[in-house]
Design a protein around this motif. Structure first.
Motif, PDB file in Angstrom:
ATOM      1  N   ARG A  21      38.723   8.334  76.220  1.00 37.54           N
ATOM      2  CA  ARG A  21      39.939   7.336  77.051  1.00 37.54           C
ATOM      3  C   ARG A  21      39.718   5.991  76.596  1.00 37.54           C
ATOM      4  O   ARG A  21      41.214   5.343  76.711  1.00 37.54           O
ATOM      5  N   ASP A  22      38.812   5.547  76.077  1.00 39.72           N
ATOM      6  CA  ASP A  22      38.894   4.229  75.747  1.00 39.72           C
ATOM      7  C   ASP A  22      39.454   4.003  74.302  1.00 39.72           C
ATOM      8  O   ASP A  22      39.643   2.904  73.655  1.00 39.72           O
ATOM      9  N   GLY A  23      40.102   5.043  73.498  1.00 44.61           N
ATOM     10  CA  GLY A  23      40.841   5.030  72.498  1.00 44.61           C
ATOM     11  C   GLY A  23      39.900   5.167  71.161  1.00 44.61           C
ATOM     12  O   GLY A  23      40.552   5.215  70.013  1.00 44.61           O
ATOM     13  N   PHE A  24      38.640   5.470  71.239  1.00 47.50           N
ATOM     14  CA  PHE A  24      37.976   5.493  70.017  1.00 47.50           C
ATOM     15  C   PHE A  24      37.909   7.169  69.621  1.00 47.50           C
ATOM     16  O   PHE A  24      37.676   7.881  70.617  1.00 47.50           O
ATOM     17  N   LEU A  25      38.228   7.361  68.468  1.00 54.86           N
ATOM     18  CA  LEU A  25      38.549   8.516  67.911  1.00 54.86           C
ATOM     19  C   LEU A  25      36.823   9.422  67.766  1.00 54.86           C
ATOM     20  O   LEU A  25      35.971   8.924  67.502  1.00 54.86           O
ATOM     21  N   LEU A  26      37.064  10.539  68.545  1.00 56.30           N
ATOM     22  CA  LEU A  26      35.501  11.444  68.449  1.00 56.30           C
ATOM     23  C   LEU A  26      35.757  12.372  67.418  1.00 56.30           C
ATOM     24  O   LEU A  26      34.679  12.755  66.789  1.00 56.30           O
TER      25      LEU A  26
ATOM     26  N   SER B 172      45.701   6.061  73.324  1.00 56.24           N
ATOM     27  CA  SER B 172      44.890   5.865  74.587  1.00 56.24           C
ATOM     28  C   SER B 172      45.876   4.972  75.762  1.00 56.24           C
ATOM     29  O   SER B 172      45.737   5.224  76.939  1.00 56.24           O
TER      30      SER B 172
ATOM     31  N   GLY C  96      47.036   6.519  79.244  1.00 61.15           N
ATOM     32  CA  GLY C  96      46.385   5.771  80.323  1.00 61.15           C
ATOM     33  C   GLY C  96      47.714   5.386  80.979  1.00 61.15           C
ATOM     34  O   GLY C  96      47.736   5.490  82.284  1.00 61.15           O
TER      35      GLY C  96
ATOM     36  N   ASP D  38      36.440  12.310  80.268  1.00 60.22           N
ATOM     37  CA  ASP D  38      36.388  11.088  79.588  1.00 60.22           C
ATOM     38  C   ASP D  38      37.041  11.238  78.061  1.00 60.22           C
ATOM     39  O   ASP D  38      37.111  10.136  77.032  1.00 60.22           O
TER      40      ASP D  38
ATOM     41  N   SER E 102      47.432   0.899  81.948  1.00 58.76           N
ATOM     42  CA  SER E 102      46.828   2.091  81.275  1.00 58.76           C
ATOM     43  C   SER E 102      45.617   2.438  81.652  1.00 58.76           C
ATOM     44  O   SER E 102      45.109   3.279  80.662  1.00 58.76           O
ATOM     45  N   GLY E 103      45.074   1.967  82.811  1.00 56.76           N
ATOM     46  CA  GLY E 103      43.855   2.560  83.234  1.00 56.76           C
ATOM     47  C   GLY E 103      42.729   1.571  82.480  1.00 56.76           C
ATOM     48  O   GLY E 103      42.668   1.013  81.706  1.00 56.76           O
TER      49      GLY E 103
ATOM     50  N   ALA F  80      39.790   2.649  81.243  1.00 57.48           N
ATOM     51  CA  ALA F  80      39.173   2.975  80.046  1.00 57.48           C
ATOM     52  C   ALA F  80      39.960   2.498  78.869  1.00 57.48           C
ATOM     53  O   ALA F  80      39.352   2.037  77.867  1.00 57.48           O
ATOM     54  N   SER F  81      41.332   2.726  78.856  1.00 60.02           N
ATOM     55  CA  SER F  81      42.123   2.238  77.891  1.00 60.02           C
ATOM     56  C   SER F  81      42.005   0.929  77.539  1.00 60.02           C
ATOM     57  O   SER F  81      41.891   0.313  76.638  1.00 60.02           O
TER      58      SER F  81
ATOM     59  N   GLY G 162      38.644  -0.084  75.854  1.00 64.10           N
ATOM     60  CA  GLY G 162      38.923   0.346  74.600  1.00 64.10           C
ATOM     61  C   GLY G 162      39.765  -0.975  73.897  1.00 64.10           C
ATOM     62  O   GLY G 162      39.069  -1.378  72.579  1.00 64.10           O
TER      63      GLY G 162
ATOM     64  N   ARG H 203      37.733  -3.161  70.853  1.00 67.61           N
ATOM     65  CA  ARG H 203      38.100  -3.215  69.576  1.00 67.61           C
ATOM     66  C   ARG H 203      38.614  -4.389  69.159  1.00 67.61           C
ATOM     67  O   ARG H 203      38.483  -4.793  67.793  1.00 67.61           O
TER      68      ARG H 203
ATOM     69  N   LYS I  82      30.980   6.452  72.739  1.00 66.65           N
ATOM     70  CA  LYS I  82      31.025   6.425  71.399  1.00 66.65           C
ATOM     71  C   LYS I  82      30.569   4.908  71.166  1.00 66.65           C
ATOM     72  O   LYS I  82      29.957   4.808  70.274  1.00 66.65           O
TER      73      LYS I  82
END
Lengths: 428, 205
Positions: free
Chosen positions: A334-339, A357, A361, A395, B25-26, B28-29, B32, B36, B119
């Motif tokens: 959800r944080d935009g990091f690719l799994l 993401s 969101g 997540d 966008s929440g 989590a977003s 991120g 980044r 991650k």
């Protein structure tokens, strides 16, 4: 006036209070088409099947019903060749419908489909005479193959074969190294014997399983016998060689005074088998015709239990990219990091993850603001096709990139089916 | 005549922008996106090799160490444990709260989000309880990413975020990274008595 087109939908008159639709061929001729009845209370599913079953290689007339009761009404007024039914429906279940079809329309074939596979369902479906059992979501091509083979009536012999005993049939299956099942029915009693490469590997009869079931079936003195292929082989319960089993069955009958030394007398068995072209067995089970003896079994697509095979995220993501028109499947935190991802060349999946993401969101935030509850799926339509976003676990979410002609219903169904397994595999 | 409270609008805009991102966008977003951005900034830092650990420490003292350049001077507590006296976001937070009295809404969710295993926390060995404010999600990954540009005697270094302290004095500990490094919670707790941030430096063989 409606424009007629290939595979187009024409409404038929209301028959039981709801419209049925039929698909006609390019000339508008539907008299010679095989008739299929789709029974499912899930509108998405019916819509998707209605849209996708017919293609260049398969043209059938399609009827639909939202319940078992409706299906029986349709069956009463139309000669339906094949019923494709869900199991879980309000009112009459698919299994009850199957029983009715087998009793009232014995030459109508039935394919059972369900999103909730269980061995109990499969066992019950087999005992009630289902030709095939297919798990939702399935590949439309897989289903088409199944339907096509089921409708190959020219390869089927139907009738009564005098002087053939059950032991004879079992021996021939052994000699031809068949992988198939025999469904044996005598009155209200039903039994199923599984063969794998000619060996008897499993049997079911009432509450009995294994050798006990086999010997019980061998006590049948007549009835109806269907030979068919199977989708999934249950756990092996019988290891003894065919010959030993037949001799032991004969011995038991002798002891009980129920037969002669050659085995059960099944001279009046109704025998229905299919003679097929010799072809190699598909991976995961199914057919082995070996010698090509007269007793072969029905061919068909043999869906393997794919969940057993899917051990990695890549395998799971390929479930989506294997759908025609789907070119990219990404699992993104959800944080935009690719799994993980499977993507067509030229797509920067890391960047897609980051951007998606934000979109995911934003969709969630909008739903929250509007009091719409949790987001189950978000689709963004572009000129060249849609992008679908769907949550996976708490997540992460899936990003499915498709062409405009992709089967969206299939994507949705696969998301529903695999989301929890993906979350489990990714430990999210 | 008093000048009253003066906003640092560059910082205030940044803090409010985080709130907007959370709303739009929440958490989590938003997290991120900030991480980044921090990592991208770190990747612009020129790579450097220090012949010895002492040279690395000397570079902190003379403010030429890249880590020092992004967060200020940290002090070596011994055993490769470092304490950072001042949080780099401290002045911004102080300025904002001086005018608005409390931080924007949604910050608690953001902080909780940062502390979740993910991650990025895995890659950079941050969060896991060591986040005490949304700014930790910028600061901690950035330091770890900057450390990837540094080597000592030709060997790579890794940073483990062990703990952090909020302006209120509340301490956060990353039990996972404490376990992995073998550093005791007491050492970190004691370091945080006089510092805002505590981390461990590992020279990778």
């Amino acid at each position: 006036m409606k424009k007629m087109r290939r595979g187009g939908l024409l409404p038929l008159p209301d028959q039981v209070g709801r419209k049925f639709y039929t698909t006609v061929n390019v000339l508008g001729e539907k008299e010679n088409l095989k008739k299929i009845l789709i029974v499912d209370d899930e509108e998405d599913m019916v819509w998707s099947l209605r849209q996708n079953i017919n293609n260049d290689y398969l043209q059938v007339e399609i009827f639909t019903a939202a319940s078992g009761e409706e299906a029986l009404t349709v069956l009463s007024s139309n000669h339906i060749d094949l019923v494709l039914t869900d199991i879980r429906m309000p009112g009459m279940s698919g299994l009850d419908l199957l029983l009715e079809v087998k009793n009232r329309f014995p030459y109508t074939m039935v394919i059972i489909m369900t999103a909730f596979p269980s061995n109990e369902f499969k066992k019950e479906a087999l005992l009630r005479g289902s030709l095939h059992f297919i798990e939702k979501p399935f590949d439309i091509k897989e289903l088409r193959d199944l339907i096509r083979h089921a409708l190959r009536e020219e390869n089927v012999f139907k009738g009564t074969v005098a002087g053939v005993g059950l032991a004879d049939v079992i021996q021939i299956n052994g000699l031809s190294r068949a992988t198939s099942l025999l469904r044996v029915k005598q009155g209200e009693q039903l039994g199923v014997i599984y063969f794998q490469e000619g060996q008897v590997v499993h049997a079911m009869c009432g509450d009995l399983e294994g050798e006990d079931a086999f010997f019980k079936i061998m006590e049948f003195t007549g009835g109806r016998l269907d030979s068919m292929s199977f989708n999934d082989l249950p756990a092996r319960t019988i290891n003894a060689p065919v010959e030993a089993l037949i001799i032991e069955a004969a011995r038991r009958l002798d002891e009980s005074g129920g037969g002669d030394s050659t085995g059960p007398d099944c001279a009046d068995i109704d025998l229905e088998v299919q003679i097929n072209e010799i072809k190699s067995a598909p991976a995961g089970g199914g057919i082995n015709h070996g010698s090509g003896l007269a007793f072969a079994v029905q061919t068909g697509t043999e869906p393997v239990n794919r969940e057993d095979e899917m051990s990695s995220l890549k395998d799971l993501l390929s479930e989506f990219t294997n759908i025609p028109g789907v070119n990219t499947a990404c699992l993104v935190g959800r944080d935009g990091f690719l799994l993980d991802s499977i993507a067509m060349s030229g797509i920067d999946t890391e960047m897609i993850g980051a951007i998606a993401s934000s979109g995911f969101g934003a969709s969630e935030s909008m739903g929250k603001q509007l009091g719409k509850g949790a987001l189950s799926m978000s689709m963004i339509e572009f000129a060249n096709g849609p992008v679908m976003l769907s949550p996976v676990g708490d997540d992460a979410f899936l990003v499915i990139v498709a062409d405009k002609d992709a089967n969206l219903g299939m994507i949705r169904l696969k998301i529903k089916k695999h989301a929890s397994l993906i979350a489990e595999t990714a430990a999210i | 005549m008093s000048e009253g409270k003066i906003l640092d609008i560059a910082h205030i805009s940044f803090l409010d922008m985080i709130k907007v991102m959370i709303t739009m966008s929440g958490a989590a977003s938003a997290k991120g996106a900030l991480i980044r951005n921090a990592i991208n900034t770190a990747e612009k830092i020129k790579e450097v090799d220090y012949p010895t650990f002492e040279d690395f420490l000397a570079a902190i003292e003379n403010s030429t160490n890249p880590i020092t350049q992004v967060e200020g001077k940290a002090t070596h507590q011994g055993g490769f444990v470092f304490g950072l006296t001042n949080c780099p976001f401290g002045p911004s937070i102080k300025n904002y709260m001086g005018v608005f009295e409390k931080l924007p809404e949604g910050y608690a969710d953001f902080t909780e989000e940062f502390n979740k295993p993910s991650k990025v926390t895995e890659i950079y060995r941050v969060g896991e309880g060591a986040g005490v404010s949304p700014f930790c999600s910028v600061h901690q990954p950035m330091r770890s990413a900057v450390a990837e540009r540094i080597s000592i005697g030709g060997k790579k270094i890794k940073i483990y975020q062990l703990g952090c302290k909020a302006g209120s004095g509340k301490k956060g500990f990353a039990d996972r990274w404490l376990a992995e490094t073998g550093i005791s919670r007491e050492v970190v707790d004691k370091t945080l008595d006089n510092h805002m941030c505590c981390y461990y430096l590992q020279i990778v063989d």
